[in-house]
Scaffold this motif. Structure first.
Motif, PDB file in Angstrom:
ATOM      1  N   GLY A 126      28.224  24.920  36.833  1.00  0.00           N
ATOM      2  CA  GLY A 126      29.246  25.854  37.279  1.00  0.00           C
ATOM      3  C   GLY A 126      28.819  27.301  37.343  1.00  0.00           C
ATOM      4  O   GLY A 126      29.450  28.101  37.998  1.00  0.00           O
ATOM      5  N   ALA A 127      27.739  27.669  36.630  1.00  0.00           N
ATOM      6  CA  ALA A 127      27.332  29.071  36.574  1.00  0.00           C
ATOM      7  C   ALA A 127      26.353  29.407  37.685  1.00  0.00           C
ATOM      8  O   ALA A 127      25.437  28.649  37.969  1.00  0.00           O
ATOM      9  CB  ALA A 127      26.687  29.368  35.222  1.00  0.00           C
ATOM     10  N   GLY A 128      26.561  30.557  38.285  1.00  0.00           N
ATOM     11  CA  GLY A 128      25.640  31.036  39.302  1.00  0.00           C
ATOM     12  C   GLY A 128      24.406  31.660  38.660  1.00  0.00           C
ATOM     13  O   GLY A 128      24.302  31.790  37.442  1.00  0.00           O
ATOM     14  N   THR A 129      23.469  32.070  39.505  1.00  0.00           N
ATOM     15  CA  THR A 129      22.268  32.748  39.026  1.00  0.00           C
ATOM     16  C   THR A 129      22.251  34.165  39.587  1.00  0.00           C
ATOM     17  O   THR A 129      22.894  34.452  40.595  1.00  0.00           O
ATOM     18  CB  THR A 129      21.004  31.987  39.475  1.00  0.00           C
ATOM     19  N   ASN A 130      21.541  35.050  38.903  1.00  0.00           N
ATOM     20  CA  ASN A 130      21.525  36.472  39.272  1.00  0.00           C
ATOM     21  C   ASN A 130      22.943  37.020  39.389  1.00  0.00           C
ATOM     22  O   ASN A 130      23.300  37.668  40.370  1.00  0.00           O
ATOM     23  CB  ASN A 130      20.757  36.714  40.574  1.00  0.00           C
ATOM     24  N   ARG A 131      23.734  36.757  38.381  1.00  0.00           N
ATOM     25  CA  ARG A 131      25.155  37.132  38.392  1.00  0.00           C
ATOM     26  C   ARG A 131      25.345  38.613  38.101  1.00  0.00           C
ATOM     27  O   ARG A 131      24.619  39.199  37.314  1.00  0.00           O
ATOM     28  CB  ARG A 131      25.923  36.333  37.335  1.00  0.00           C
ATOM     29  N   SER A 132      26.355  39.192  38.749  1.00  0.00           N
ATOM     30  CA  SER A 132      26.727  40.571  38.460  1.00  0.00           C
ATOM     31  C   SER A 132      28.208  40.776  38.774  1.00  0.00           C
ATOM     32  O   SER A 132      28.791  40.047  39.570  1.00  0.00           O
ATOM     33  CB  SER A 132      25.878  41.562  39.256  1.00  0.00           C
ATOM     34  N   VAL A 133      28.778  41.765  38.108  1.00  0.00           N
ATOM     35  CA  VAL A 133      30.155  42.189  38.370  1.00  0.00           C
ATOM     36  C   VAL A 133      30.088  43.684  38.630  1.00  0.00           C
ATOM     37  O   VAL A 133      29.478  44.434  37.861  1.00  0.00           O
ATOM     38  CB  VAL A 133      31.086  41.877  37.181  1.00  0.00           C
ATOM     39  N   ALA A 134      30.689  44.113  39.725  1.00  0.00           N
ATOM     40  CA  ALA A 134      30.682  45.530  40.085  1.00  0.00           C
ATOM     41  C   ALA A 134      32.110  46.051  40.121  1.00  0.00           C
ATOM     42  O   ALA A 134      33.042  45.334  40.479  1.00  0.00           O
ATOM     43  CB  ALA A 134      30.027  45.725  41.449  1.00  0.00           C
ATOM     44  N   LEU A 135      32.256  47.302  39.742  1.00  0.00           N
ATOM     45  CA  LEU A 135      33.518  48.007  39.885  1.00  0.00           C
ATOM     46  C   LEU A 135      33.394  48.835  41.154  1.00  0.00           C
ATOM     47  O   LEU A 135      32.476  49.652  41.282  1.00  0.00           O
ATOM     48  CB  LEU A 135      33.782  48.900  38.671  1.00  0.00           C
ATOM     49  N   GLN A 136      34.291  48.579  42.113  1.00  0.00           N
ATOM     50  CA  GLN A 136      34.214  49.252  43.405  1.00  0.00           C
ATOM     51  C   GLN A 136      35.508  49.990  43.689  1.00  0.00           C
ATOM     52  O   GLN A 136      36.577  49.600  43.234  1.00  0.00           O
ATOM     53  CB  GLN A 136      33.988  48.237  44.526  1.00  0.00           C
ATOM     54  N   ASP A 137      35.385  51.038  44.501  1.00  0.00           N
ATOM     55  CA  ASP A 137      36.589  51.733  44.957  1.00  0.00           C
ATOM     56  C   ASP A 137      37.116  51.027  46.212  1.00  0.00           C
ATOM     57  O   ASP A 137      36.547  50.037  46.665  1.00  0.00           O
ATOM     58  CB  ASP A 137      36.334  53.229  45.189  1.00  0.00           C
ATOM     59  N   ALA A 138      38.194  51.529  46.769  1.00  0.00           N
ATOM     60  CA  ALA A 138      38.839  50.888  47.920  1.00  0.00           C
ATOM     61  C   ALA A 138      37.938  50.838  49.152  1.00  0.00           C
ATOM     62  O   ALA A 138      38.096  49.972  50.013  1.00  0.00           O
ATOM     63  CB  ALA A 138      40.148  51.604  48.254  1.00  0.00           C
ATOM     64  N   LYS A 139      36.983  51.755  49.243  1.00  0.00           N
ATOM     65  CA  LYS A 139      36.073  51.786  50.390  1.00  0.00           C
ATOM     66  C   LYS A 139      34.866  50.870  50.203  1.00  0.00           C
ATOM     67  O   LYS A 139      34.030  50.750  51.085  1.00  0.00           O
ATOM     68  CB  LYS A 139      35.589  53.213  50.635  1.00  0.00           C
ATOM     69  N   GLY A 140      34.757  50.241  49.027  1.00  0.00           N
ATOM     70  CA  GLY A 140      33.633  49.351  48.763  1.00  0.00           C
ATOM     71  C   GLY A 140      32.444  50.020  48.112  1.00  0.00           C
ATOM     72  O   GLY A 140      31.402  49.392  47.916  1.00  0.00           O
ATOM     73  N   ASN A 141      32.578  51.287  47.751  1.00  0.00           N
ATOM     74  CA  ASN A 141      31.497  51.989  47.057  1.00  0.00           C
ATOM     75  C   ASN A 141      31.410  51.496  45.617  1.00  0.00           C
ATOM     76  O   ASN A 141      32.425  51.399  44.924  1.00  0.00           O
ATOM     77  CB  ASN A 141      31.734  53.503  47.060  1.00  0.00           C
ATOM     78  N   ILE A 142      30.202  51.200  45.172  1.00  0.00           N
ATOM     79  CA  ILE A 142      30.014  50.703  43.811  1.00  0.00           C
ATOM     80  C   ILE A 142      30.027  51.874  42.834  1.00  0.00           C
ATOM     81  O   ILE A 142      29.242  52.806  42.951  1.00  0.00           O
ATOM     82  CB  ILE A 142      28.698  49.916  43.684  1.00  0.00           C
TER      83      ILE A 142
END
Length: 152
Positions: A81-97
């Motif tokens: 069930g787990a992916g590889t090279n996983r990451s979580v990003a916080l983005q604004d409404a325009k998609g900027n990380i």
């Protein structure tokens, strides 16, 4: 003569069964990716990727600096069930990380990705009045999946 026709019908039926079994043994597993988000041990959100976006708001108004946000993303086509090279990003409404957290490949049964709420609260203060989204990416999901909007 009738005995030959019965045997031919039986052989055709048996061949059809064998070919059908062979064809279905090579198809991919069908299902949907899912994820759950916890604040410490309390379940805040459990979603399947086909559910509407308007339900994906994390209420963090009562969260404390010492709390931990745990995210568990399950890919439907991967054995554990787990992916590889996983990451979580916080983005604004325009998609900027704004901030990106990278996680090691999961080993064993612990598929959790943990983010300190203190970091989220700090980022929320510096980006006040902006819509902030948590977005998950992995090698298996390079375009990413929006997990939730944050509500402080």
């Amino acid at each position: 003569m009738k005995k030959i026709k019965i045997n031919q019908a039986f052989i055709r039926l048996f061949t059809l069964i064998i070919l059908s079994g062979a064809a279905f043994s090579f198809t991919a597993k069908f299902g949907l990716d899912s994820y759950s988000i916890y604040l410490n041990d309390q379940l805040l959100l459990k979603q399947w990727v086909n559910q509407p976006l308007n339900l994906r708001v994390l209420p963090l108004r009562t969260a404390k600096d010492t709390d931990q946000l745990r995210i568990r993303y399950n890919h439907c086509t991967i054995k554990n069930g787990a992916g590889t090279n996983r990451s979580v990003a916080l983005q604004d409404a325009k998609g900027n990380i704004i901030k990106k957290w990278e996680f090691a490949d999961a080993t064993g049964s612990d598929l959790n990705m943990t983010i300190a709420v203190k970091e989220l609260l700090k980022l929320e203060k510096t980006h006040a009045n902006q819509e902030l989204n948590l977005v998950y990416t992995a090698r298996e999901l390079p375009k990413g999946e929006m997990l939730s909007m944050l509500q402080f």
